[in-house]
Structures are given as structure tokens and as C-alpha cells.
Motif scaffolding. Structure first.
Motif, PDB file in Angstrom:
ATOM      1  N   ARG A 109       0.823  -1.216   0.000  1.00 46.32           N
ATOM      2  CA  ARG A 109       0.000   0.000   0.000  1.00 46.32           C
ATOM      3  C   ARG A 109       0.851   1.257   0.000  1.00 46.32           C
ATOM      4  NH1 ARG A 109      -3.735  -0.453   5.121  1.00 46.32           N
ATOM      5  NH2 ARG A 109      -4.161   1.685   4.512  1.00 46.32           N
ATOM      6  N   ALA A 110       2.163   1.071  -0.086  1.00 46.82           N
ATOM      7  CA  ALA A 110       3.114   2.189  -0.021  1.00 46.82           C
ATOM      8  C   ALA A 110       2.967   2.955   1.294  1.00 46.82           C
ATOM      9  CB  ALA A 110       2.922   3.130  -1.215  1.00 46.82           C
ATOM     10  N   SER A 111       2.550   2.229   2.348  1.00 52.09           N
ATOM     11  CA  SER A 111       2.438   2.825   3.681  1.00 52.09           C
ATOM     12  C   SER A 111       3.682   2.485   4.489  1.00 52.09           C
ATOM     13  CB  SER A 111       1.198   2.283   4.418  1.00 52.09           C
ATOM     14  OG  SER A 111       0.028   2.579   3.704  1.00 52.09           O
ATOM     15  N   GLU A 112       4.022   3.372   5.401  1.00 54.52           N
ATOM     16  CA  GLU A 112       5.196   3.130   6.240  1.00 54.52           C
ATOM     17  C   GLU A 112       4.949   1.958   7.175  1.00 54.52           C
ATOM     18  OE1 GLU A 112       7.962   5.489   9.542  1.00 54.52           O
ATOM     19  OE2 GLU A 112       6.399   6.550   8.413  1.00 54.52           O
ATOM     20  N   VAL A 113       5.917   1.082   7.292  1.00 54.15           N
ATOM     21  CA  VAL A 113       5.813  -0.045   8.216  1.00 54.15           C
ATOM     22  C   VAL A 113       6.247   0.452   9.598  1.00 54.15           C
ATOM     23  CG1 VAL A 113       6.640  -2.348   8.800  1.00 54.15           C
ATOM     24  CG2 VAL A 113       6.267  -1.732   6.398  1.00 54.15           C
ATOM     25  N   ASP A 114       5.338   0.364  10.566  1.00 52.62           N
ATOM     26  CA  ASP A 114       5.632   0.833  11.929  1.00 52.62           C
ATOM     27  C   ASP A 114       6.279  -0.307  12.707  1.00 52.62           C
ATOM     28  OD1 ASP A 114       5.592   1.643  14.597  1.00 52.62           O
ATOM     29  OD2 ASP A 114       3.793   2.851  14.313  1.00 52.62           O
ATOM     30  N   VAL A 115       7.545  -0.154  13.032  1.00 47.16           N
ATOM     31  CA  VAL A 115       8.273  -1.216  13.727  1.00 47.16           C
ATOM     32  C   VAL A 115       7.663  -1.499  15.098  1.00 47.16           C
ATOM     33  CG1 VAL A 115       9.979   0.332  14.754  1.00 47.16           C
ATOM     34  CG2 VAL A 115      10.568  -2.043  14.382  1.00 47.16           C
ATOM     35  N   ALA A 116       7.071  -0.475  15.731  1.00 49.04           N
ATOM     36  CA  ALA A 116       6.440  -0.684  17.043  1.00 49.04           C
ATOM     37  C   ALA A 116       5.216  -1.587  16.916  1.00 49.04           C
ATOM     38  CB  ALA A 116       6.048   0.647  17.665  1.00 49.04           C
ATOM     39  N   ASP A 117       4.458  -1.437  15.813  1.00 53.77           N
ATOM     40  CA  ASP A 117       3.328  -2.338  15.570  1.00 53.77           C
ATOM     41  C   ASP A 117       3.805  -3.773  15.403  1.00 53.77           C
ATOM     42  OD1 ASP A 117       1.374  -0.477  15.773  1.00 53.77           O
ATOM     43  OD2 ASP A 117       0.980  -0.271  13.622  1.00 53.77           O
ATOM     44  N   VAL A 118       4.927  -3.926  14.720  1.00 50.23           N
ATOM     45  CA  VAL A 118       5.498  -5.262  14.518  1.00 50.23           C
ATOM     46  C   VAL A 118       5.885  -5.856  15.871  1.00 50.23           C
ATOM     47  CG1 VAL A 118       7.473  -6.518  13.572  1.00 50.23           C
ATOM     48  CG2 VAL A 118       6.263  -4.846  12.160  1.00 50.23           C
ATOM     49  N   ILE A 119       6.552  -5.089  16.703  1.00 46.77           N
ATOM     50  CA  ILE A 119       6.969  -5.575  18.029  1.00 46.77           C
ATOM     51  C   ILE A 119       5.766  -6.028  18.839  1.00 46.77           C
ATOM     52  CG2 ILE A 119       7.960  -4.846  20.254  1.00 46.77           C
ATOM     53  CD1 ILE A 119       9.837  -3.009  18.575  1.00 46.77           C
ATOM     54  N   ASN A 120       4.678  -5.268  18.758  1.00 41.68           N
ATOM     55  CA  ASN A 120       3.483  -5.599  19.541  1.00 41.68           C
ATOM     56  C   ASN A 120       2.785  -6.863  19.060  1.00 41.68           C
ATOM     57  OD1 ASN A 120       3.765  -3.440  21.272  1.00 41.68           O
ATOM     58  ND2 ASN A 120       2.513  -2.074  20.031  1.00 41.68           N
ATOM     59  N   MET A 121       3.145  -7.344  17.883  1.00 42.20           N
ATOM     60  CA  MET A 121       2.534  -8.576  17.366  1.00 42.20           C
ATOM     61  C   MET A 121       3.114  -9.823  18.023  1.00 42.20           C
ATOM     62  SD  MET A 121       2.263  -7.512  13.330  1.00 42.20           S
ATOM     63  CE  MET A 121       1.084  -8.745  12.799  1.00 42.20           C
ATOM     64  N   TYR A 122       4.224  -9.648  18.738  1.00 45.39           N
ATOM     65  CA  TYR A 122       4.811 -10.778  19.467  1.00 45.39           C
ATOM     66  C   TYR A 122       4.158 -10.821  20.849  1.00 45.39           C
ATOM     67  CZ  TYR A 122       8.335 -10.780  15.792  1.00 45.39           C
ATOM     68  OH  TYR A 122       8.976 -10.838  14.572  1.00 45.39           O
ATOM     69  N   GLU A 123       3.430 -11.878  21.147  1.00 43.59           N
ATOM     70  CA  GLU A 123       2.637 -11.946  22.377  1.00 43.59           C
ATOM     71  C   GLU A 123       3.488 -12.270  23.597  1.00 43.59           C
ATOM     72  OE1 GLU A 123      -0.599 -14.598  21.757  1.00 43.59           O
ATOM     73  OE2 GLU A 123      -1.493 -13.387  20.145  1.00 43.59           O
ATOM     74  N   ASN A 124       4.628 -12.931  23.392  1.00 45.47           N
ATOM     75  CA  ASN A 124       5.487 -13.312  24.512  1.00 45.47           C
ATOM     76  C   ASN A 124       6.300 -12.102  24.988  1.00 45.47           C
ATOM     77  OD1 ASN A 124       8.321 -14.285  25.507  1.00 45.47           O
ATOM     78  ND2 ASN A 124       6.965 -16.039  25.793  1.00 45.47           N
ATOM     79  N   ASN A 125       6.196 -11.772  26.285  1.00 46.84           N
ATOM     80  CA  ASN A 125       6.858 -10.577  26.825  1.00 46.84           C
ATOM     81  C   ASN A 125       8.365 -10.592  26.634  1.00 46.84           C
ATOM     82  OD1 ASN A 125       4.579  -9.247  27.705  1.00 46.84           O
ATOM     83  ND2 ASN A 125       4.578 -10.230  29.698  1.00 46.84           N
ATOM     84  N   SER A 126       8.997 -11.734  26.958  1.00 39.84           N
ATOM     85  CA  SER A 126      10.454 -11.802  26.852  1.00 39.84           C
ATOM     86  C   SER A 126      10.898 -11.665  25.406  1.00 39.84           C
ATOM     87  CB  SER A 126      10.966 -13.120  27.447  1.00 39.84           C
ATOM     88  OG  SER A 126      10.433 -14.221  26.748  1.00 39.84           O
ATOM     89  N   GLU A 127      10.073 -12.164  24.485  1.00 42.34           N
ATOM     90  CA  GLU A 127      10.414 -12.034  23.068  1.00 42.34           C
ATOM     91  C   GLU A 127      10.311 -10.583  22.615  1.00 42.34           C
ATOM     92  OE1 GLU A 127      10.328 -14.993  19.580  1.00 42.34           O
ATOM     93  OE2 GLU A 127       8.250 -14.535  20.074  1.00 42.34           O
ATOM     94  N   ARG A 128       9.270  -9.899  23.086  1.00 37.76           N
ATOM     95  CA  ARG A 128       9.130  -8.476  22.747  1.00 37.76           C
ATOM     96  C   ARG A 128      10.324  -7.685  23.266  1.00 37.76           C
ATOM     97  NH1 ARG A 128       3.638  -8.782  24.127  1.00 37.76           N
ATOM     98  NH2 ARG A 128       4.077  -7.815  26.141  1.00 37.76           N
ATOM     99  N   GLU A 129      10.733  -7.991  24.500  1.00 32.45           N
ATOM    100  CA  GLU A 129      11.876  -7.285  25.097  1.00 32.45           C
ATOM    101  C   GLU A 129      13.149  -7.537  24.299  1.00 32.45           C
ATOM    102  OE1 GLU A 129      12.154  -8.421  29.175  1.00 32.45           O
ATOM    103  OE2 GLU A 129      10.120  -7.771  29.648  1.00 32.45           O
ATOM    104  N   ARG A 130      13.361  -8.809  23.911  1.00 32.40           N
ATOM    105  CA  ARG A 130      14.570  -9.159  23.157  1.00 32.40           C
ATOM    106  C   ARG A 130      14.605  -8.430  21.819  1.00 32.40           C
ATOM    107  NH1 ARG A 130      13.354 -13.972  21.765  1.00 32.40           N
ATOM    108  NH2 ARG A 130      13.073 -13.528  19.560  1.00 32.40           N
ATOM    109  N   ILE A 131      13.491  -8.436  21.116  1.00 30.42           N
ATOM    110  CA  ILE A 131      13.440  -7.831  19.780  1.00 30.42           C
ATOM    111  C   ILE A 131      13.556  -6.310  19.857  1.00 30.42           C
ATOM    112  CG2 ILE A 131      11.903  -7.427  17.801  1.00 30.42           C
ATOM    113  CD1 ILE A 131      10.963 -10.364  18.188  1.00 30.42           C
ATOM    114  N   THR A 132      12.901  -5.716  20.858  1.00 30.01           N
ATOM    115  CA  THR A 132      13.002  -4.257  21.018  1.00 30.01           C
ATOM    116  C   THR A 132      14.436  -3.844  21.317  1.00 30.01           C
ATOM    117  OG1 THR A 132      10.757  -4.239  21.919  1.00 30.01           O
ATOM    118  CG2 THR A 132      12.072  -2.255  22.229  1.00 30.01           C
TER     119      THR A 132
END
Length: 585
Positions: free
Chosen positions: A487-510
Motif C-alpha cells: 500500500r506504499a504505507s510506512e511499516v511501523d516497527v512498534a506495531d510489529v513488536i506488539n505482534m509478538y505476544e510473549n513478553n520476553s520475546e518483545r523485550e529481546r526484539i526491542t
């Protein structure tokens, strides 16, 4: 409002308007440090800033507690609201009009709030008429004044099995809603009756001042003495604190909260001028309640009864509070008294002194252990040291932790290194180390990196499909990236991070994304892609090894397999993933 939804276009409009630095800076004090901003983390107690905001990536990450996300998640966590409410808060702030649609869950909640408002008026009316004389006499006996009764919504449920039920029926309130509210009980026989009968009623409010539940104290011999309604769509006991709505402003202002056990303790303290107080109201303290308090202060003063159950409850509360980033102090109540009794008999001044002399949780824990164990006995002494070392390890600030190590070591007449030796190893900062990640972690890191370079989407998707490493999480993230990219829209990296449901995984990726310099992205992507290829090739190597062993007496089968192994070994050498000598045929 969890069932409310917005169009993606409207969410994007709000996100684009709401600069994360400006929004977070309106809640907490931030400081520019290089190209990022830093602050003391609002989600755990610390003395040195480990909370970092990236204006470039529009995300935040705390390297102390791991809290991370985008502008929406910050508002959600700081304000204790859901996603839809966070969108509304930000939309209002930036003058963006949003339309919301509600789902079934939210229609039910709205209906239940109306039921509770009706019940509130019913209980209030009966406290003030002739049927409530006994309840009013009890209120006066406990020295609860009229202003407090009004402020906290105290009422009375009259004797009889169906007073509230009959009144609600006359107003056309459905029996199904009444049962859902917890105010009416449905017996196995199908008969309906009032939950509260001849009880003084306490009202639970959420932080927005909505009436979400009720509890009742028996005025006769009924058991239990205190009765809470069952959990409902509006009321989750583990996430609710009695008195927080009335006391939250004072808690923020004084930057500390008094935590008591019962309703009467809270009401007595509040009337005496201690407005910064909440009650756990007859149940054990929960992580959810601690996290709720953390939005208002990091300093909690536990004032439970002085009996043994009270001490055990205080110890449990200490563990829950420190595990959730708060610093607990313990107010010592002597002579088996409770806060209500102290206020009534001695006034507010003695209790104020008790607050002033409240013990830090380390001192309280040591005193408690010394009262239970014989410090002269080597076995008991060892237990005391182990338990104190474990307690001190929860203090995140290194300077403060060392101060307590020294203090406790001096009191126990032991060397400081004995305490330090038991200390929990501090978490190492997450960093780019693909070689030690599991295959799932490796893949999830890789697809998160693609959000920063969507042009390599096809390459990665095809690789993961070919290697059969594409799991549901990776596929969901890649689908989001592709949709935005197409869609030629900007990919929001924060939205991507929030798609990981596991807390430790979100922390690692962030943490990985935060530490990544833009110029290093191509190299990092290549390294991750090569690592995925290595995993796939090593898996094929193992299969070949089994086939060779199975057909070791048939050269016609074995020779082609050996050639394929040699080819894999050559590729792996280039990728940096050599086969270990002991793994070779």
C-alpha cells in the motif's frame, strides 16, 4: 471499551500526529541524549535512567525492566487503559475526530454499569430510611461520618431474599443482566435471590469513577462476615483496589501509598487525613493490583494487622511489590492493633509517627527472620543469609544494593562477599547474538528486521517457506509488512513488536532494534539469513547422515549422499556454519 474498533486509516492518522517524544514528555521528565531521549522508567523503580525513546523509530524501551512499545502502548500502560481508549486519548489531544463502533462485550458492560447504578441508588436509599437504622447505627458506632459515606458510596442491603430483585424487575431490568452483575444469585433449582441481605454495602469504583462492583459486611450472624460479588465483565478482583479512585490524586501528590487490609482501616485513615490509602479488602495482594498502584507511585507502605497472619501477608506483599518494581516499607503495628483501632483510640499523630519510622523491606525481612530462626545455630544462620541475599538481590540500583549488603552483613557479623555470593545474576543486556538463539527466536528476529527493510520481504519469505521454518507468528508479521509495503504505507516497527505476544520475546526484539545502527542493518540481515540457511543445511546434513548409516553396505546409494554432504560442507564453510568434527560421518 475493549470491543471498540477503529479503521486502520484512522489509527495511522493518530499515530502520525502523535509524536512519541512529545507524548511521553508530557507524562514524565525526559532528557535529550544524543539522537535519543532518556528518562527514569515510569514502569519500575530506578535511580539511573534506563528508559530510552527513539524519535527516529517512534518506539521506547527500558533496558532495566524491558518495558517497550510505541506511543499507543505507552499511554495504555501509563493510564491503565486498553488500546481503543489510548487511541481516543491521543485523538482528543491532537484534535482528530474518531468514530467508534462497539462490540457485544462493550454493550454488556454498558448495560451492567446501568444495573450497578440502579443498585447503588437502591442501597443508598435503604441506608437512609427506616430499614437501614441498624446499618446507620453501625456506621456511627465505627465513627464513619456522612461525608465519607457519600464519598465512598456506602449503602445498605435490607433483610429479605428478593428486595433488590423485585425493585429491579419493576424497572424492567432483565434477570439475565442481574445474574451477570453478581447482585442476584441463581440457585440450581432456578430460583433467584439477592446476593446481599442485611449487609452494609461498600462500592468498588474503577479509576474513572464508574461503579463496577459491591461488597457487603454482615450486620448479623451471617457468614462470611465480608462477602464480595463474583467476578463479572466489569469487575476483576485481582485488578481492583478499594479506595484507589478516591485516593489516586493524593497518592500521586505524596508519591507514596498506604496499603491496608480492610475497608474500615481505609475509611478510618482517610477520615483522619491519610487520603493516600488503598485496601486489598480481604484477599491476598496480586500482581495486577501492584501493577495498578505502580501507575501512581513506586513507594508503598504496608500496614497490615500485627498478628501472625498479618505479618505473613506483609511478607507476601513485599515479594509481590518488589517483583513489580515498587519499593515496600512496613509500618509496624504493635499490640495486635489494626490501623482503624489506632486512629480511633490514639488519633492520627501516633500513626503519622509510625509512617515516619516505617521499615524498609530489607530491615523488616531481617527482623522477621531473626525472630523465627536462631542466628547462633549454623543451619538457621545459613537460612537467614540465603533468604536475605535473595531479598537484597531484588534491589536493582547497584549503589543501593551494595549499601544494604553492607548493612545486613554488619548486623549478621558476616563478610559482605557471603551475601553477594548468593546474589541473583543480573540480566545481561540483549544484543545481536544469532548464534545462541533457538531457531524460532532466530526467525522471529529476522522477520522483525524486515520491518526496517521491507524490500527484502520476498527473499526472506521464500527462504522461510523453503526451509519450513515459517511459523504462525512469523507469517503474521510478514503478512502485515507486505500489506503495508504494497500500500506504499510506512511499516511501523512498534506495531510489529506488539505482534509478538510473549513478553520476553518483545523485550529481546526491542532491545535488538534499539541497539541497531541504520548502517549495520544490511549486514545484520545477511547474517540472520545465512544463519537460517545454516540451520536448514545442518538439518539436511543430519538426514543424510541417517540415510548413509542405513545404507552403508550399498555404495550406489551412499556415494551420491556423500557427495551431497561434501557440497553442504562447502556451503556451510562460506556461511560460517561448519559441521563439527564429531558430527561428521
Amino acid at each position: 471499551m475493549s470491543g471498540f474498533y477503529f479503521s486502520q486509516d484512522k489509527i495511522d492518522e493518530v499515530r502520525e500526529a502523535a509524536d512519541i517524544v512529545e507524548v511521553i514528555g508530557s507524562y514524565i521528565t525526559i532528557k535529550k541524549t544524543g539522537k535519543n531521549y532518556t528518562a527514569l522508567c515510569p514502569f519500575h523503580s530506578e535511580k539511573k535512567p534506563s528508559f530510552v525513546i527513539s524519535p527516529e523509530k517512534q518506539i521506547y524501551h527500558c533496558f532495566g525492566c524491558g518495558a517497550s512499545g510505541n506511543v499507543f502502548t505507552f499511554v495504555m500502560n501509563y493510564e491503565s487503559v486498553n488500546f481503543a481508549e489510548a487511541v481516543e486519548i491521543l485523538a482528543k489531544r491532537y484534535g482528530i475526530k474518531v468514530k467508534v463502533s462497539s462490540g457485544t462485550d462493550d454493550k454488556i458492560k454498558k448495560s451492567l454499569l446501568k444495573v450497578n447504578n440502579f443498585a447503588f441508588d437502591f442501597f443508598k436509599k435503604h441506608l437512609n430510611n427506616t430499614s437501614g437504622k441498624k446499618a446507620l447505627d453501625y456506621v456511627k458506632k465505627r465513627k464513619i461520618n456522612r461525608e465519607t459515606v457519600e464519598l465512598f458510596g456506602i449503602g445498605y442491603a435490607p433483610s429479605g431474599w428478593s428486595n433488590l430483585l423485585n425493585a429491579a424487575r419493576k424497572e424492567g431490568i432483565s434477570e439475565k443482566l442481574l445474574v451477570q452483575s453478581g447482585l442476584i444469585v441463581k440457585a440450581d433449582s432456578g430460583k433467584l435471590y439477592d446476593t446481599f441481605r442485611n449487609r452494609l454495602i461498600f462500592t468498588f469504583y474503577n479509576t474513572r469513577g464508574e461503579k463496577v462492583a459491591f461488597a457487603g459486611r454482615a450486620l448479623g450472624d451471617d457468614e462470611p462476615k465480608y462477602l464480595n460479588i463474583s467476578e463479572t465483565p466489569l469487575f476483576k478482583k485481582r485488578f481492583t483496589l478499594y479506595g484507589l479512585y478516591q485516593g489516586k490524586d493524593a497518592i500521586r501528590k505524596e508519591d507514596r501509598c498506604l496499603v491496608v487490609e480492610g475497608y474500615m482501616d481505609l475509611l478510618a485513615l482517610f477520615q483522619a487525613g491519610f487520603k493516600n490509602v488503598v485496601a486489598v479488602s480481604g484477599t491476598s495482594l496480586t500482581d495486577g493490583q501492584a501493577q495498578l498502584l505502580r501507575k501512581y507511585t513506586r513507594n508503598v507502605y504496608i500496614s497490615f494487622d500485627a498478628d501472625n497472619p498479618g505479618k505473613k501477608a506483609a511478607l507476601k506483599g513485599i515479594s509481590i511489590f518488589i517483583n513489580n518494581g515498587l519499593t515496600p516499607y512496613v509500618i509496624t503495628l504493635k499490640g495486635g492493633k489494626d490501623p482503624d483501632e489506632i486512629i480511633k483510640k490514639e488519633g492520627s499523630e501516633p500513626f503519622q509517627k509510625m509512617i515516619k519510622h516505617a521499615e524498609h523491606f530489607v530491615d523488616f525481612k531481617l527482623r522477621y527472620l531473626l525472630s523465627r530462626y536462631d542466628a547462633e545455630n549454623p543451619v538457621d544462620r545459613t537460612e537467614i543469609v540465603k533468604e536475605m541475599a535473595r531479598t537484597i538481590s531484588y534491589i536493582k540500583d547497584m549503589t543501593e544494593r551494595q549499601m544494604w549488603v553492607s548493612s545486613v552483613a554488619r548486623k549478621l557479623s558476616i563478610d559482605e562477599t557471603v551475601l553477594s555470593g548468593y546474589r541473583i545474576t543480573a540480566k545481561q543486556k540483549s544484543q545481536f547474538l544469532p548464534s545462541i538463539l533457538s531457531s524460532d527466536e532466530l526467525v522471529h528476529n529476522l522477520v522483525a528486521l524486515i520491518s526496517l527493510n521491507p524490500a527484502r520481504y520476498n527473499e526472506v519469505y521464500e527462504l522461510l517457506e523453503e526451509t519450513e521454518l515459517l511459523d504462525d507468528v512469523a507469517e503474521k508479521v510478514l503478512l502485515y509488512i507486505k500489506t503495508r509495503f504494497d500500500r506504499a504505507s510506512e511499516v511501523d516497527v512498534a506495531d510489529v513488536i506488539n505482534m509478538y505476544e510473549n513478553n520476553s520475546e518483545r523485550e529481546r526484539i526491542t532491545a535488538m532494534i534499539f541497539s541497531l545502527k541504520k548502517e549495520n542493518l544490511p549486514k545484520m540481515l545477511t547474517q540472520y539469513i545465512n544463519k537460517v540457511k545454516t540451520i536448514s543445511l545442518k538439518k539436511r546434513w543430519e538426514n543424510l547422515k541417517k540415510e548413509i548409516k542405513k545404507n552403508e553396505n550399498d555404495n550406489n546409494i551412499v556415494l551420491p549422499l556423500l557427495k551431497e554432504q561434501q557440497k553442504i560442507a562447502s556451503i556451510l564453510k562460506k556461511l560460517g556454519g561448519n559441521i563439527d568434527p564429531e558430527e561428521r560421518v
